[in-house]
Design a protein around this motif. Sequence first.
Motif, PDB file in Angstrom:
ATOM      1  N   ILE A   1       0.831  -1.205   0.000  1.00  0.00           N
ATOM      2  CA  ILE A   1       0.000   0.000   0.000  1.00  0.00           C
ATOM      3  C   ILE A   1       0.865   1.254   0.000  1.00  0.00           C
ATOM      4  CG2 ILE A   1      -1.619   1.357   1.403  1.00  0.00           C
ATOM      5  CD1 ILE A   1      -3.074  -1.202   2.084  1.00  0.00           C
ATOM      6  N   TRP A   2       1.938   1.241   0.781  1.00  0.00           N
ATOM      7  CA  TRP A   2       2.862   2.390   0.758  1.00  0.00           C
ATOM      8  C   TRP A   2       3.397   2.596  -0.661  1.00  0.00           C
ATOM      9  CZ3 TRP A   2       6.226   4.807   4.850  1.00  0.00           C
ATOM     10  CH2 TRP A   2       5.619   4.795   6.111  1.00  0.00           C
ATOM     11  N   ALA A   3       3.816   1.516  -1.311  1.00  0.00           N
ATOM     12  CA  ALA A   3       4.460   1.607  -2.623  1.00  0.00           C
ATOM     13  C   ALA A   3       3.477   1.962  -3.728  1.00  0.00           C
ATOM     14  CB  ALA A   3       5.153   0.286  -2.952  1.00  0.00           C
ATOM     15  N   ARG A   4       2.294   1.357  -3.716  1.00  0.00           N
ATOM     16  CA  ARG A   4       1.358   1.508  -4.823  1.00  0.00           C
ATOM     17  C   ARG A   4       0.383   2.668  -4.653  1.00  0.00           C
ATOM     18  NH1 ARG A   4       2.402  -0.768  -9.765  1.00  0.00           N
ATOM     19  NH2 ARG A   4       3.818  -2.508  -9.374  1.00  0.00           N
ATOM     20  N   MET A   5      -0.048   2.929  -3.407  1.00  0.00           N
ATOM     21  CA  MET A   5      -1.031   3.989  -3.179  1.00  0.00           C
ATOM     22  C   MET A   5      -0.396   5.262  -2.631  1.00  0.00           C
ATOM     23  SD  MET A   5      -4.342   1.828  -1.832  1.00  0.00           S
ATOM     24  CE  MET A   5      -5.463   3.205  -2.132  1.00  0.00           C
ATOM     25  N   LYS A   6       0.879   5.163  -2.252  1.00  0.00           N
ATOM     26  CA  LYS A   6       1.639   6.327  -1.771  1.00  0.00           C
ATOM     27  C   LYS A   6       1.005   6.951  -0.530  1.00  0.00           C
ATOM     28  CE  LYS A   6       4.024   5.623  -5.484  1.00  0.00           C
ATOM     29  NZ  LYS A   6       5.185   4.710  -5.388  1.00  0.00           N
ATOM     30  N   ILE A   7       0.439   6.089   0.326  1.00  0.00           N
ATOM     31  CA  ILE A   7      -0.132   6.615   1.562  1.00  0.00           C
ATOM     32  C   ILE A   7       0.518   5.955   2.773  1.00  0.00           C
ATOM     33  CG2 ILE A   7      -2.341   7.301   0.557  1.00  0.00           C
ATOM     34  CD1 ILE A   7      -3.596   4.786   1.651  1.00  0.00           C
ATOM     35  N   VAL A   8       0.688   6.753   3.818  1.00  0.00           N
ATOM     36  CA  VAL A   8       1.284   6.269   5.058  1.00  0.00           C
ATOM     37  C   VAL A   8       0.191   5.628   5.911  1.00  0.00           C
ATOM     38  CG1 VAL A   8       2.409   6.980   7.209  1.00  0.00           C
ATOM     39  CG2 VAL A   8       3.101   8.017   5.031  1.00  0.00           C
ATOM     40  N   MET A   9       0.373   4.380   6.248  1.00  0.00           N
ATOM     41  CA  MET A   9      -0.565   3.706   7.149  1.00  0.00           C
ATOM     42  C   MET A   9       0.233   2.761   8.036  1.00  0.00           C
ATOM     43  SD  MET A   9      -0.665   0.633   5.455  1.00  0.00           S
ATOM     44  CE  MET A   9      -2.215  -0.188   5.295  1.00  0.00           C
ATOM     45  N   GLU A  10      -0.346   2.432   9.192  1.00  0.00           N
ATOM     46  CA  GLU A  10       0.365   1.634  10.185  1.00  0.00           C
ATOM     47  C   GLU A  10       0.094   0.143   9.964  1.00  0.00           C
ATOM     48  OE1 GLU A  10      -2.115   2.148  14.158  1.00  0.00           O
ATOM     49  OE2 GLU A  10      -1.846   4.050  13.110  1.00  0.00           O
ATOM     50  N   PRO A  11       0.883  -0.723  10.598  1.00  0.00           N
ATOM     51  CA  PRO A  11       0.735  -2.160  10.365  1.00  0.00           C
ATOM     52  C   PRO A  11      -0.675  -2.693  10.617  1.00  0.00           C
ATOM     53  CG  PRO A  11       2.793  -1.739  11.529  1.00  0.00           C
ATOM     54  CD  PRO A  11       2.069  -0.428  11.461  1.00  0.00           C
ATOM     55  N   SER A  12      -1.351  -2.207  11.669  1.00  0.00           N
ATOM     56  CA  SER A  12      -2.709  -2.682  11.960  1.00  0.00           C
ATOM     57  C   SER A  12      -3.634  -2.480  10.761  1.00  0.00           C
ATOM     58  CB  SER A  12      -3.279  -1.949  13.177  1.00  0.00           C
ATOM     59  OG  SER A  12      -2.499  -2.176  14.325  1.00  0.00           O
ATOM     60  N   SER A  13      -3.428  -1.382  10.032  1.00  0.00           N
ATOM     61  CA  SER A  13      -4.275  -1.036   8.896  1.00  0.00           C
ATOM     62  C   SER A  13      -4.035  -1.926   7.684  1.00  0.00           C
ATOM     63  CB  SER A  13      -4.030   0.422   8.492  1.00  0.00           C
ATOM     64  OG  SER A  13      -4.302   1.294   9.556  1.00  0.00           O
ATOM     65  N   ALA A  14      -2.910  -2.643   7.677  1.00  0.00           N
ATOM     66  CA  ALA A  14      -2.580  -3.490   6.536  1.00  0.00           C
ATOM     67  C   ALA A  14      -3.181  -4.880   6.645  1.00  0.00           C
ATOM     68  CB  ALA A  14      -1.057  -3.607   6.415  1.00  0.00           C
ATOM     69  N   VAL A  15      -3.683  -5.228   7.821  1.00  0.00           N
ATOM     70  CA  VAL A  15      -4.191  -6.587   8.039  1.00  0.00           C
ATOM     71  C   VAL A  15      -5.372  -6.905   7.114  1.00  0.00           C
ATOM     72  CG1 VAL A  15      -4.985  -8.251   9.756  1.00  0.00           C
ATOM     73  CG2 VAL A  15      -3.313  -6.516  10.401  1.00  0.00           C
ATOM     74  N   PRO A  16      -6.328  -5.987   6.887  1.00  0.00           N
ATOM     75  CA  PRO A  16      -7.413  -6.315   5.946  1.00  0.00           C
ATOM     76  C   PRO A  16      -6.912  -6.688   4.543  1.00  0.00           C
ATOM     77  CG  PRO A  16      -8.070  -4.468   7.289  1.00  0.00           C
ATOM     78  CD  PRO A  16      -6.612  -4.715   7.593  1.00  0.00           C
TER      79      PRO A  16
END
Length: 317
Positions: free
Chosen positions: A267-282
Amino acid sequence: MIIPTFDDMLTAHERIRPYVHETPVLTSSFLNELTGANLFFKCENFQKAAAFKVRGASNAVFGLSDEQAARGVATHSSGNHALSLSYAAGRRGIPCHVVMPHTAPQAKKDAVIGYGGQITECEPSTTGREAVFAEVQERTGADFVHPYNDPRVIAGQGTCSRELIEQTGGLDAVIAPIGGGGMISGTCLTLSTLASETAIYAAEPEQADDAYRSFKAGRIIADDAPVTVADGLKVPLKDLTWHFVSSHVTDILTASEQEIIDAMRLIWARMKIVMEPSSAVPLATILKNKEVFAGKRVGVIITGGNVDLDKLPWMNS
């Protein structure tokens, strides 16, 4: 046990509008092709205090009477609820007392202090957290705003999926991370009335899978101090959130630590948005269970963006 209603969510939305953002919904053709689904990312990482929890915290703080508010508010939290409650209390001009594990990310501690919150540190376990909190609350007399097992908080969190449904024009499914279950409970509260045909999925780390095991067992199973990169998802379900999870969630899906880190980096690489690990679980669980979501319109709630930029998880993986 006071169970919040759909009307409580509507009241909360009007109450908190001056203090929160209506966050954007973003899409990625790359991630749609990769998953075989149409994904709609609700970006609560762009929320005030960079977390969805400011919704529930603001509803609780601005719902207090002047007499209650004068004594301030207090909570225990690994981070995002702590800084969200500090933000809301600061906007109302009242004290905020926060008990945080000493292992909480420094970025989250700094944010709490920046918003005017007063931190008392504790051991990184549920029992340690609750013991220290009891002392703080007794000393201050502040109103306890639980991070998730609070009807005011759940009603506030429910405003997120109301916006998501209105912004997308309807979805086949919504998926969000689950720790204590505040966001999932708010999602259940809203969608069971507003879009009852929409399936609700919860996403959880394999190394902190107490909600998954609770869901399968039909009763709450609590872990005291699980270890996972998803620091916001270490807490167990409580009676109020269990009510919503057991009544309305379609399924709980899990992902490994590496799958979570890979999804976060994607998500960081493709959407260029900063998000935390918990947010990546979905996203990690969608990638792992493509057949569940293939061909469907899926809302994905990115719950927060408070990450320590000096300790990104792939730096060590």
